[in-house]
Design a protein around this motif. Structure first.
Motif, PDB file in Angstrom:
ATOM      1  N   PHE A  61      12.691  18.953 -10.993  1.00 37.86           N
ATOM      2  CA  PHE A  61      13.227  20.308 -11.057  1.00 37.86           C
ATOM      3  C   PHE A  61      12.146  21.297 -10.629  1.00 37.86           C
ATOM      4  N   LYS A  62      12.552  22.362  -9.988  1.00 36.00           N
ATOM      5  CA  LYS A  62      11.605  23.340  -9.445  1.00 36.00           C
ATOM      6  C   LYS A  62      11.026  24.262 -10.515  1.00 36.00           C
ATOM      7  N   SER A  63      11.857  24.752 -11.446  1.00 37.26           N
ATOM      8  CA  SER A  63      11.359  25.767 -12.373  1.00 37.26           C
ATOM      9  C   SER A  63      10.937  25.174 -13.725  1.00 37.26           C
ATOM     10  N   PHE A  64      11.811  24.497 -14.406  1.00 37.19           N
ATOM     11  CA  PHE A  64      11.521  23.973 -15.743  1.00 37.19           C
ATOM     12  C   PHE A  64      11.490  22.453 -15.641  1.00 37.19           C
ATOM     13  N   LYS A  65      10.297  21.901 -15.477  1.00 33.29           N
ATOM     14  CA  LYS A  65      10.155  20.446 -15.354  1.00 33.29           C
ATOM     15  C   LYS A  65      10.603  19.798 -16.656  1.00 33.29           C
ATOM     16  N   ASP A  66      11.441  18.765 -16.547  1.00 29.39           N
ATOM     17  CA  ASP A  66      12.004  18.087 -17.709  1.00 29.39           C
ATOM     18  C   ASP A  66      11.904  16.581 -17.468  1.00 29.39           C
ATOM     19  N   ALA A  67      10.695  16.042 -17.670  1.00 30.66           N
ATOM     20  CA  ALA A  67      10.405  14.652 -17.295  1.00 30.66           C
ATOM     21  C   ALA A  67      11.287  13.594 -17.976  1.00 30.66           C
ATOM     22  N   PRO A  68      11.768  13.791 -19.198  1.00 34.92           N
ATOM     23  CA  PRO A  68      12.638  12.772 -19.791  1.00 34.92           C
ATOM     24  C   PRO A  68      14.085  12.805 -19.281  1.00 34.92           C
ATOM     25  N   HIS A  69      14.457  13.824 -18.534  1.00 29.13           N
ATOM     26  CA  HIS A  69      15.863  14.113 -18.210  1.00 29.13           C
ATOM     27  C   HIS A  69      16.324  13.503 -16.887  1.00 29.13           C
ATOM     28  N   PHE A  70      17.546  12.955 -16.927  1.00 25.97           N
ATOM     29  CA  PHE A  70      18.252  12.475 -15.734  1.00 25.97           C
ATOM     30  C   PHE A  70      19.682  12.980 -15.820  1.00 25.97           C
ATOM     31  N   GLU A  71      20.249  13.354 -14.678  1.00 22.59           N
ATOM     32  CA  GLU A  71      21.651  13.765 -14.677  1.00 22.59           C
ATOM     33  C   GLU A  71      22.364  13.207 -13.450  1.00 22.59           C
ATOM     34  N   LEU A  72      23.642  12.995 -13.643  1.00 20.95           N
ATOM     35  CA  LEU A  72      24.481  12.430 -12.593  1.00 20.95           C
ATOM     36  C   LEU A  72      24.632  13.403 -11.439  1.00 20.95           C
ATOM     37  N   LYS A  73      24.553  12.869 -10.235  1.00 20.08           N
ATOM     38  CA  LYS A  73      24.861  13.669  -9.054  1.00 20.08           C
ATOM     39  C   LYS A  73      26.280  13.333  -8.607  1.00 20.08           C
ATOM     40  N   LYS A  74      26.884  14.263  -7.913  1.00 16.70           N
ATOM     41  CA  LYS A  74      28.209  14.035  -7.341  1.00 16.70           C
ATOM     42  C   LYS A  74      28.107  12.969  -6.249  1.00 16.70           C
ATOM     43  N   PRO A  75      29.239  12.369  -5.882  1.00 12.01           N
ATOM     44  CA  PRO A  75      29.211  11.372  -4.806  1.00 12.01           C
ATOM     45  C   PRO A  75      28.610  11.896  -3.494  1.00 12.01           C
ATOM     46  N   ASN A  76      28.712  13.221  -3.267  1.00 12.39           N
ATOM     47  CA  ASN A  76      28.146  13.786  -2.034  1.00 12.39           C
ATOM     48  C   ASN A  76      26.654  14.100  -2.161  1.00 12.39           C
ATOM     49  N   GLY A  77      26.060  13.787  -3.319  1.00 19.02           N
ATOM     50  CA  GLY A  77      24.624  13.974  -3.512  1.00 19.02           C
ATOM     51  C   GLY A  77      24.207  15.300  -4.107  1.00 19.02           C
ATOM     52  N   THR A  78      25.159  16.229  -4.285  1.00 14.86           N
ATOM     53  CA  THR A  78      24.825  17.519  -4.898  1.00 14.86           C
ATOM     54  C   THR A  78      24.924  17.399  -6.418  1.00 14.86           C
ATOM     55  N   ARG A  79      24.391  18.390  -7.102  1.00 16.78           N
ATOM     56  CA  ARG A  79      24.409  18.384  -8.559  1.00 16.78           C
ATOM     57  C   ARG A  79      25.682  19.028  -9.090  1.00 16.78           C
ATOM     58  N   TYR A  80      26.146  18.526 -10.227  1.00 23.74           N
ATOM     59  CA  TYR A  80      27.193  19.220 -10.966  1.00 23.74           C
ATOM     60  C   TYR A  80      26.565  20.472 -11.569  1.00 23.74           C
ATOM     61  N   THR A  81      27.325  21.555 -11.626  1.00 22.18           N
ATOM     62  CA  THR A  81      26.842  22.738 -12.329  1.00 22.18           C
ATOM     63  C   THR A  81      27.556  22.818 -13.667  1.00 22.18           C
TER      64      THR A  81
END
Length: 186
Positions: free
Chosen positions: A141-161
């Motif tokens: 992540f660019k602003s708030f680094k969160d090293a323990p965190h993983f989140e699912l990306k959409k099939p097109n590779g973008t992030r869910y908001t």
């Protein structure tokens, strides 16, 4: 001797963290089986005496607000602003059995420790595995680094908001799982 070492390694690999298995059961139903399989594979990357735990998967809005209000600051996300609130994220911690008794008495977030002495940091082995499976890593992540965190990306590779996921909850575009949790339809 080699056969005995291989047998010991195989026996070690089938052991999993029961708490993590309970938490995976709260992941979004559409990813639960895949996440379980990926957890098993990632856990097996760690040597004897190390185990992967998912510290969080699904998080309720009240749990999210409690974390938001915690000091020192651990998140920028209020209730419904975290992908955890939708069962599409997980946080990790590594457990170590320092004395070899099977109790895994140490929880670690060290990104450099190499417990199994394979010349690869245990944390980064896990990070690289999940990134290879398409998960977004909070350490990138660019602003708030969160090293323990993983989140699912959409099939097109973008992030869910969180905004799009919350809109689905608000409009009833949801599924209610047998565990009682309501998730947005994906």
């Amino acid at each position: 001797m080699l056969g005995a070492q291989l047998k010991e390694k195989q026996q070690t690999k089938i052991k999993m963290d029961a708490i993590t298995l309970q938490r995976i059961a709260q992941a979004h139903p559409s990813i639960r089986e895949t996440l379980l399989q990926q957890y098993k594979e990632a856990n097996n990357l760690l040597g004897k005496g190390a185990r992967l735990r998912f510290a969080y998967v699904h998080r309720t809005p009240s749990e999210q607000d409690a974390l938001f209000n915690k000091r020192p600051k651990v998140t920028n996300a209020r209730a419904w602003q975290s992908i955890h609130n939708y069962g599409l994220a997980f946080d990790i911690v590594l457990l170590y059995d320092n004395d070899g008794n099977g109790s895994f008495e140490e929880a670690s977030w060290s990104q450099i420790r190499d417990f199994d002495k394979d010349s690869k940091a245990d944390w980064m082995e896990i990070v690289n595995y999940f990134k290879s499976k398409g998960w977004e890593w909070g350490g990138d992540f660019k602003s708030f680094k969160d090293a323990p965190h993983f989140e699912l990306k959409k099939p097109n590779g973008t992030r869910y908001t969180w905004q799009e996921l919350k809109a689905k909850i608000d409009t009833g575009d949801t599924i209610k799982d047998s565990n009682g949790i309501v998730y947005p339809k994906l």
